[in-house]
Design an enzyme around this catalytic site. Structure first.
Site, short mmCIF file in Angstrom:
data_model
loop_
_atom_site.label_atom_id
_atom_site.label_comp_id
_atom_site.label_asym_id
_atom_site.label_seq_id
_atom_site.Cartn_x
_atom_site.Cartn_y
_atom_site.Cartn_z
N LYS A 10 93.04 -45.50 70.38
CA LYS A 10 94.14 -44.54 70.17
C LYS A 10 94.76 -44.24 71.53
CE LYS A 10 93.66 -40.76 71.41
NZ LYS A 10 93.35 -39.45 71.99
N PRO A 89 85.64 -47.66 76.69
CA PRO A 89 85.01 -46.53 77.35
C PRO A 89 85.14 -45.28 76.47
CG PRO A 89 87.00 -47.26 78.53
CD PRO A 89 86.77 -48.22 77.42
N GLY A 93 89.85 -40.63 76.51
CA GLY A 93 91.24 -40.45 76.05
C GLY A 93 91.71 -41.56 75.13
N GLY A 96 87.56 -42.58 71.10
CA GLY A 96 86.10 -42.52 71.13
C GLY A 96 85.48 -42.42 69.74
N SER A 98 85.83 -40.21 67.50
CA SER A 98 86.76 -39.83 66.43
C SER A 98 87.41 -41.08 65.83
CB SER A 98 87.87 -38.92 66.97
OG SER A 98 87.35 -37.65 67.28
N ASP A 128 90.87 -35.46 66.63
CA ASP A 128 91.59 -36.74 66.61
C ASP A 128 91.28 -37.58 65.37
OD1 ASP A 128 93.18 -36.62 68.83
OD2 ASP A 128 91.74 -37.61 70.16
#
Ligand code: C5P
Length: 279
Positions: A10, A89, A93, A96, A98, A128
């Site tokens: 995202k 990673p 941001g 992850g 979500s 998110d």
């Protein structure tokens, strides 16, 4: 039969913070797109739930019921051995846990995912999660629950760069001084990439400054993107930053240069998904 799910990255191409609720969560106005790189999840049905985390970013990811993937599988009614391959990673941001959880819910409930899961339950997993349940470009408002698809967003060549620091989202929001910033403008991209760039050039990520204060290496990442990218900015609460390019060839070349200069950073040239037919 084993279920296989792809959880694309995202990216917040813009992220305006426009207020704060009494409960502490912030009001956002963000243009969110997804890119063709991401985590993978396999669920092999059995009568017991278990979770195994593999992949280059497996370190530090819980392999039990604390993991959002586990919680989403329960919500979806799946029981079995889950293998989560962390290719992205995390705390970065890029969605992850979500994004991983949302991918499972999307797989189970299809296009009707919001009514299948319930917006409140999805939001309770993570702010998110609702936006990641649809991989089309979307405008995300409220604390993450007001979603509208955005037409005419072109697919773009993009380079994602993460310097290997994890910036905790609550800490970034805490450092944000001004909470009532102007909203995002109306997305204009009907004229293709150049018009889209000109729209993005007038927008912001309000979390860039507080994230850069917490992790100054973010300024180095933006500097590394600046000579080659047509537009560059941080995604979400960082530390991953993105650069947009006119072609895949330019993105690949930029990624090679950045990797050569900063071999310890995660650098990925890929493409964002543009707007598909709106149904
Ligand atoms: O919901 P999620 O766990 O992803 O959010 C992580 C943290 O980010 C929250 O605890 C909150 O501090 C911050 N946040 C916020 N406003 C939002 C989304 C997240 O303040 N709209």
């Amino acid at each position: 039969m084993t279920i296989e799910v792809f959880a694309p990255a995202k990216i917040n191409l813009t992220l305006h913070v426009t207020g704060q609720r009494a409960g502490g969560y912030h009001l956002l106005d963000s243009l969110v797109v997804f890119a063709d790189v991401g985590d993978r999840i396999w669920i092999e049905p059995s009568d017991q739930m278990s979770l195994e985390v593999t992949g280059p970013f497996a370190d530090g990811v819980p392999a039990d019921g604390r993991n959002l993937v586990w919680q989403a599988a329960e919500l979806a009614g799946y029981t079995g051995h889950i293998r989560l391959q962390k290719n992205l990673p995390h705390g970065a941001g890029l969605g992850g846990g979500s994004a991983d959880a949302a991918a499972i819910l999307r797989n189970r409930f299809g296009d009707d995912v919001i009514s299948g899961v319930g917006l409140e339950r999805a939001l309770a997993l993570g702010a998110d999660v609702p936006v990641c349940m649809c991989t089309q470009p979307q405008r995300m408002q409220g604390i993450g629950e007001k979603l509208s698809r955005v037409g005419s967003v072109p697919s773009c060549a993009i380079v994602l760069v993460n310097p290997g620091v994890c910036v905790p989202t609550p800490d970034v929001f805490r450092l944000l001084e001004q909470k009532d910033n102007p909203a995002m403008g109306t997305v204009t991209a009907g004229g293709g990439f150049e018009e889209f760039l000109s729209f993005l050039g007038h927008q912001r990520n309000d979390l860039e400054r507080p994230a850069g204060t917490l992790a100054p290496v973010i300024w180095d990442v933006l500097d590394a993107l600046s000579p080659s990218a047509r537009l560059f900015q941080m995604s979400g609460s960082g530390a991953t930053c993105y650069g947009l390019y006119a072609s895949d060839a330019e993105a690949n070349m930029a990624a090679d240069h950045i990797t050569a200069a900063y071999p310890d950073w995660w650098v990925c040239a890929t493409r964002t998904y543009g707007s598909g037919p709106l149904s």
